[in-house]
Design an enzyme around this catalytic site. Structure first.
Site, short mmCIF file in Angstrom:
data_model
loop_
_atom_site.label_atom_id
_atom_site.label_comp_id
_atom_site.label_asym_id
_atom_site.label_seq_id
_atom_site.Cartn_x
_atom_site.Cartn_y
_atom_site.Cartn_z
CG HIS A 77 -1.94 -1.09 1.22
ND1 HIS A 77 -3.21 -0.99 0.69
CD2 HIS A 77 -1.86 -2.35 1.72
CE1 HIS A 77 -3.86 -2.13 0.86
NE2 HIS A 77 -3.07 -2.98 1.47
CG ASN A 149 -7.96 -4.34 0.78
OD1 ASN A 149 -7.26 -3.37 1.03
ND2 ASN A 149 -7.50 -5.59 0.84
CG HIS A 340 -2.86 -1.25 14.63
ND1 HIS A 340 -3.27 -2.52 14.28
CD2 HIS A 340 -2.13 -1.39 15.75
CE1 HIS A 340 -2.80 -3.39 15.15
NE2 HIS A 340 -2.11 -2.74 16.06
CE1 TYR A 363 -2.37 -4.86 9.37
CE2 TYR A 363 -2.45 -2.67 8.42
CZ TYR A 363 -2.71 -4.02 8.32
OH TYR A 363 -3.29 -4.54 7.20
FE1 HDD Z 1 -2.59 -4.84 5.51
C1 HDD Z 1 -1.15 -1.80 5.19
C2 HDD Z 1 -5.56 -3.56 4.28
C3 HDD Z 1 -3.96 -8.01 5.46
C4 HDD Z 1 0.15 -6.03 7.03
N1 HDD Z 1 -3.23 -3.03 4.86
C5 HDD Z 1 -2.47 -1.90 4.80
C6 HDD Z 1 -3.26 -0.82 4.29
C7 HDD Z 1 -4.51 -1.31 4.03
C8 HDD Z 1 -4.48 -2.70 4.40
C9 HDD Z 1 -5.69 -0.55 3.46
C10 HDD Z 1 -2.77 0.60 4.04
C11 HDD Z 1 -3.09 1.51 5.16
C12 HDD Z 1 -2.65 2.91 4.83
O1 HDD Z 1 -3.29 3.53 3.96
O2 HDD Z 1 -1.67 3.34 5.42
N2 HDD Z 1 -4.37 -5.64 4.91
C13 HDD Z 1 -5.49 -4.92 4.53
C14 HDD Z 1 -6.61 -5.83 4.42
C15 HDD Z 1 -6.16 -7.07 4.75
C16 HDD Z 1 -4.76 -6.94 5.06
C17 HDD Z 1 -8.01 -5.39 4.04
C18 HDD Z 1 -6.90 -8.37 4.81
C19 HDD Z 1 -8.14 -8.48 5.09
N3 HDD Z 1 -2.00 -6.68 6.10
C20 HDD Z 1 -2.73 -7.85 6.03
C21 HDD Z 1 -2.00 -8.91 6.69
C22 HDD Z 1 -0.83 -8.36 7.16
C23 HDD Z 1 -0.86 -6.96 6.78
C24 HDD Z 1 -2.49 -10.34 6.84
C25 HDD Z 1 0.30 -8.97 7.92
C26 HDD Z 1 0.24 -10.06 8.62
N4 HDD Z 1 -0.78 -4.07 5.95
C27 HDD Z 1 0.18 -4.74 6.62
C28 HDD Z 1 1.38 -3.88 6.94
C29 HDD Z 1 0.95 -2.49 6.38
C30 HDD Z 1 -0.41 -2.79 5.77
C31 HDD Z 1 2.69 -4.42 6.49
C32 HDD Z 1 1.93 -1.78 5.43
C33 HDD Z 1 1.96 -0.36 5.89
C34 HDD Z 1 1.23 -0.34 7.13
O3 HDD Z 1 0.76 -1.58 7.43
O4 HDD Z 1 1.05 0.62 7.85
O5 HDD Z 1 1.59 -3.84 8.31
#
Ligand code: HDD
Length: 716
Positions: A77, A149, A340, A363
């Site tokens: 993202h 999403n 988060h 997160y």
């Molecule tokens: Fe995630 C970012 C949505 C599964 C780990 N995620 C992130 C963002 C969105 C989502 C919208 C961007 C937020 C922003 O605008 O800053 N993610 C989802 C959805 C998931 C999902 C809808 C499943 C239903 N994500 C998911 C899993 C993991 C992560 C299973 C890890 C185990 N996601 C992250 C992250 C991020 C992230 C690596 C990257 C940047 C952040 O968190 O702040 O932690």
């Protein structure tokens, strides 16, 4: 204070941010220490042509700060855009949740960030990808984050597979190719041995993954959550954002071209509309399942690869979100915002969905690297408007100055404060779910049906939507170099729907292989014989669910031309009356006309004053518009006929099934643009010629004329 886009928007968060805004207008230039700077253009040297002196603290400060301007981009993202606004709860929301922001009429400031998933910060907006839909609610009870999403399911069922999924879809590690695209070996290799992804794959291969605008997509919080009411009763819930703008997408060929013509297409569209006062709105909906009904479905509520079909549990609308102010500073707000799913408030709680459970760890952890330490909650955009008092101390870049001796609890020196809050005083306490089980690394058998809902999705699509899914799969799998991966994917698609697999196979020049004897699932401990578990009938009325289709979705029931963009093609000598008649009709419906001509500056018109041209033919293209209209005036049309860009403009708009209109003389340009297979030009669906723009406006209301694609191209 800068003028917000919505002058009424002076909410608590906007006021809170005011202490951090810096204007600079009319002020002296200073160093970071407040020293007024006399010369910011020349470094301090030993003689005009001599070496620069180490003493030059102003040079060093400026360059050092510059050298450290970048922070790590989000691991997923990374490319995003955001806006401020508010959420307002309707009167019915409080029956399900005691959360303060869901009480009747309460307005809560919010900050919403949309994103693509796979691409880097500088990648195109129009990649075929899932879109992130994250909303930060600055509630009186603390920050609540909705981190969703634009697609209601996910690729995997357990968070432990997330790094594998992301490694597979990101550019390949040996050569960092391709950027912001899933059409490559490693992604499809992984998917071809991950049957749980098939439902999600159908969504990402549909036009949902190439939205026309961020304003025209739905939002989902994917997991089943809990809502806790004032009596402490828990209910299961799935959250939906329903766009008032409808659900609209572009065609893949358009997306490819937009990526070149305007890679900031979505970002610009959101920014411009908010600046113009076209504030996008979404209604928040909930599908509520009573605690005792947890097991009444033929899928598991804890499985993030499943929806609850709206035919089984209808969506109840409980509030609305309006985005009405652009950020002041991209980095400070959009880049530094930290979401988060674990940021909850009383009245909302977690379930045991293993994807959600893993996210609850990830997160905060990622912000430690991205934002540099544990005090990211103090960054203005992340700061709660509810006051913060606790015994957490210090760390990099700490802003808060905690006064007093005590930083522990219990204590007597500070009257045992800050003190814990009882539930009646707003204290959060976790829902007391009974949990009983052996410690195992395992997947529940109730998670094993990976194809029924994928089939439900396929069955629910209109013909044109099916054709787009087939084309998308032919494109994506066509970019895969390994034939074995293509073949494995055909096996999975065959288990979704034979018709789907056959049509994709035709484009790949392959036969659909038999699934017999093939190990479909490579998860240790999971049932490898996945095919045996997918014979259940698809859920939903007659195996279809209208909400899954863009064509049939109730969200799209009401059609209008609001915020649509029309290109008016004209050259010198154009007929002023035809342009003003169209402009008037468009503006009356909330749409915009942009004048496109062979050159920039002013257009000489017949019967009126010269008009300002918005774009030259070289600086724009039909893919950036919702419809195209040719102005009247013989001389103008003759000039345009000589311009390949003008001919292509019409040609592409037609091919992309958009409304094409022309004042009477404009017919000649339409004829010049007709291409093999497009016999209907002029005439046919969505092509209108005549001096009144009435039919064109009608066609613009309809939107797209998919029958052109279905009839003029070989059947896919
Ligand atoms: Fe995630 C970012 C949505 C599964 C780990 N995620 C992130 C963002 C969105 C989502 C919208 C961007 C937020 C922003 O605008 O800053 N993610 C989802 C959805 C998931 C999902 C809808 C499943 C239903 N994500 C998911 C899993 C993991 C992560 C299973 C890890 C185990 N996601 C992250 C992250 C991020 C992230 C690596 C990257 C940047 C952040 O968190 O702040 O932690």
């Amino acid at each position: 204070m800068s003028q917000p886009a919505n002058p009424e928007n002076t909410n608590a968060k906007s006021q809170d941010l005011e202490q951090n805004r810096e204007y600079g207008t009319g002020e002296f230039l200073t160093s970071n220490q407040g020293l007024r700077v006399n010369d910011d253009q020349n470094s301090l040297k030993s003689g005009e042509r001599g070496p620069t002196l180490l003493e030059d603290f102003l040079l060093r400060e400026k360059i050092t700060h510059f050298d450290h301007e970048r922070i790590p981009e989000r691991v997923v993202h990374a490319r995003g855009v955001a806006a401020h606004g508010y959420f307002e709860a309707y009167d019915n929301a409080s029956q399900y949740s005691k959360a303060h922001f869901l009480q009747p009429g309460v307005r809560t400031p919010i900050f919403t960030r949309f994103s693509t998933v796979a691409g880097s910060r500088g990648s195109t907006d129009m990649a075929r990808d899932v879109r992130g839909f994250a909303v930060k609610f600055y509630t009186q009870e603390g920050v609540y984050d909705f981190v969703g999403n634009n697609i209601p399911v996910f690729f995997i069922q357990d968070a432990i597979k997330f790094p594998d999924l992301v490694h597979a879809v990101k550019p390949e590690p040996h050569n960092e190719i391709p950027q912001a695209a899933s059409a490559h070996n490693t992604f499809w290799d992984f998917i071809s041995v991950t049957p749980e992804a098939m439902h999600m794959i159908l969504w990402t291969m549909s036009d949902r993954a190439i939205p026309r605008s961020l304003r025209t997509m739905e939002g989902f919080n994917i997991h089943t959550w809990r809502l806790i009411d004032a009596e402490g009763k828990s209910r299961f819930v799935k959250f939906h954002w329903k766009p008032k703008q409808g659900i609209k997408s572009v065609m893949w060929d358009e997306a490819l071209q937009i990526s070149g013509k305007d890679p900031d297409f979505h970002r610009r569209d959101l920014w411009d509309n908010i600046e113009q006062g076209n504030f996008p709105e979404w209604e928040l909906g909930v599908q509520v399942v009573e605690q005792e009904d947890e097991h009444k479905f033929d899928f598991d509520l804890l499985d993030a690869t499943k929806i609850i079909p709206e035919e089984l549990v209808p969506v109840t609308i409980i509030g609305k979100m309006v985005l009405d102010r652009n950020p002041d500073n991209y980095f400070a707000e959009t880049e530094q915002v930290a979401f988060h799913p674990g940021h909850v408030v009383p009245g909302i709680d977690f379930t045991n969905d293993p994807l959600l459970q893993g996210r609850l760890f990830s997160y905060t952890d990622t912000q430690l690297t991205r934002l540099g330490g544990p005090n990211f909650h103090e960054i203005p955009i992340n700061r709660s408007v509810a006051p913060i008092h606790n015994n957490q101390r210090d760390g990099h870049m700490r802003q808060q100055m905690n006064v007093g001796k005590t930083s522990y609890s219990p204590n007597l020196l500070n009257d045992n404060t800050p003190k814990q809050a009882k539930q009646s005083e707003g204290g959060f306490s976790s829902y007391e779910e009974r949990v009983d089980g052996n410690k195992v690394r395992a997947r529940s058998k109730s998670f094993v049906d990976h194809y029924s809902q994928a089939r439900l999705f396929w069955n629910s699509q209109a013909d044109w939507e099916k054709a787009h899914i087939v084309k998308a799969l032919r494109f994506e799998l066509g970019k895969v170099e390994e034939e074995s991966v293509r073949k494995r994917m055909l096996i999975h698609l065959g288990l979704v729907a034979d018709e789907l697999a056959q049509r994709v196979a035709k484009g790949l020049g392959l036969e659909v292989p038999s699934a017999e004897g093939v190990q479909l699932n490579y998860i240790v401990g999971a049932d490898a014989d996945v095919a045996a578990h997918q014979s259940k009938p698809a859920t939903g009325k007659e195996g279809k669910s209208a909400a899954l289709s863009i064509e049939f979705s109730p969200v799209n029931a009401k059609k209008d031309i609001k915020t649509k963009m029309v290109a008016v093609l004209a050259a010198d000598g154009a007929d002023a009356a035809s342009i003003s008649a169209l402009k008037k009709a468009l503006e009356a419906g909330g749409a915009t006309a942009k004048l496109v001509a062979p050159h920039l500056a002013m257009l000489k018109v017949n019967g009126g004053e010269a008009l300002r041209i918005d774009f030259s033919l070289q600086t724009t293209a039909s893919v950036l518009f919702d419809g195209v209209y040719v102005a009247g005036g013989e001389k103008s049309v003759q000039t345009l006929r000589q311009q390949p860009d003008a001919v292509q403009f019409i040609n592409e708009a037609y091919r992309h099934c958009k409304p094409v209109g022309a004042a009477a003389e404009g017919e000649a340009l339409l004829k010049a643009a007709a291409y093999a297979g497009a016999e209907a030009l002029p005439g046919g669906p969505g092509v209108s010629v005549g001096n009144s723009p009435k039919q064109f406006i009608q066609d613009l209301t309809t939107g797209r004329f998919w029958e052109r694609e279905l009839s003029s191209e070989p059947k896919v």
